[in-house]
Design a protein around this motif. Structure first.
Motif, PDB file in Angstrom:
ATOM      1  N   TRP A 112      10.854 -12.571   7.890  1.00  0.00           N
ATOM      2  CA  TRP A 112      10.547 -12.558   9.321  1.00  0.00           C
ATOM      3  C   TRP A 112      10.793 -11.200   9.974  1.00  0.00           C
ATOM      4  CZ3 TRP A 112       7.946 -15.259  12.708  1.00  0.00           C
ATOM      5  CH2 TRP A 112       8.140 -15.005  14.062  1.00  0.00           C
ATOM      6  N   ARG A 113      11.905 -10.583   9.676  1.00  0.00           N
ATOM      7  CA  ARG A 113      12.277  -9.342  10.377  1.00  0.00           C
ATOM      8  C   ARG A 113      11.237  -8.240  10.238  1.00  0.00           C
ATOM      9  NH1 ARG A 113      18.616 -10.014   9.020  1.00  0.00           N
ATOM     10  NH2 ARG A 113      19.126 -11.294  10.832  1.00  0.00           N
ATOM     11  N   LYS A 139      22.667 -18.439  11.320  1.00  0.00           N
ATOM     12  CA  LYS A 139      21.316 -18.970  11.102  1.00  0.00           C
ATOM     13  C   LYS A 139      20.655 -18.264   9.917  1.00  0.00           C
ATOM     14  CE  LYS A 139      19.884 -18.401  15.378  1.00  0.00           C
ATOM     15  NZ  LYS A 139      19.056 -18.418  16.605  1.00  0.00           N
ATOM     16  N   ALA A 140      20.829 -16.953   9.826  1.00  0.00           N
ATOM     17  CA  ALA A 140      20.254 -16.191   8.713  1.00  0.00           C
ATOM     18  C   ALA A 140      20.856 -16.622   7.378  1.00  0.00           C
ATOM     19  CB  ALA A 140      20.461 -14.692   8.929  1.00  0.00           C
ATOM     20  N   GLN A 142      13.710 -16.603   4.480  1.00  0.00           N
ATOM     21  CA  GLN A 142      12.819 -16.648   5.637  1.00  0.00           C
ATOM     22  C   GLN A 142      13.134 -15.517   6.616  1.00  0.00           C
ATOM     23  OE1 GLN A 142      14.345 -19.193   4.198  1.00  0.00           O
ATOM     24  NE2 GLN A 142      12.839 -20.804   3.854  1.00  0.00           N
ATOM     25  N   VAL A 143      14.419 -15.286   6.835  1.00  0.00           N
ATOM     26  CA  VAL A 143      14.814 -14.203   7.749  1.00  0.00           C
ATOM     27  C   VAL A 143      14.419 -12.858   7.160  1.00  0.00           C
ATOM     28  CG1 VAL A 143      16.795 -13.030   8.810  1.00  0.00           C
ATOM     29  CG2 VAL A 143      16.644 -15.518   8.851  1.00  0.00           C
ATOM     30  N   GLU A 144      14.580 -12.711   5.858  1.00  0.00           N
ATOM     31  CA  GLU A 144      14.209 -11.468   5.176  1.00  0.00           C
ATOM     32  C   GLU A 144      12.712 -11.196   5.343  1.00  0.00           C
ATOM     33  OE1 GLU A 144      14.082 -10.039   0.569  1.00  0.00           O
ATOM     34  OE2 GLU A 144      15.909 -11.077   1.225  1.00  0.00           O
TER      35      GLU A 144
END
Length: 115
Positions: free
Chosen positions: A32-33, A21-22, A28-30
């Protein structure tokens, strides 16, 4: 497979699935975390309280993986079983209260249709 995955309701959450997914949305994941980490870091509210809130919200949003994760993390942060269940009941009351409050929308339509 565990829990609902056996019944075919939800796929099993794995590190491989998270990586895939990442890989599909790395920016976006970068973003979000660190946001997620900041949200759950102690501030005006301690970490246990934040996890109890997240546990209640995860029941309202009906996120099975969130329920599992926030139950485990709340326990690690010192929440008791009684505190966790009470947080779930608060969320249930809020959900039921919202449904009842929204009945005014249906009531207004009923009144309009009966004219």
């Amino acid at each position: 497979m565990e829990g609902n995955a056996e019944a075919g309701l939800y796929p099993t959450s794995t590190p491989e699935m998270a990586r895939k997914k990442a890989d599909l949305a790395p920016k976006q994941v970068e973003a979000w975390r660190p946001f997620s980490n900041a949200v759950f870091t102690a501030g005006a509210l301690d970490e246990k309280t934040k996890q109890l809130i997240a546990l209640g919200v995860s029941h309202v949003t009906q996120c099975a993986n969130c329920i599992k994760g926030h139950t485990k993390t709340a326990k690690l942060k010192g929440a008791t079983n009684e505190q966790m269940m009470e947080a779930i009941w608060v969320a249930a009351e809020m959900r039921a209260g919202a449904a009842y409050a929204h009945a005014s929308i249906a009531m207004e339509e009923m009144l309009n249709l009966d004219q």
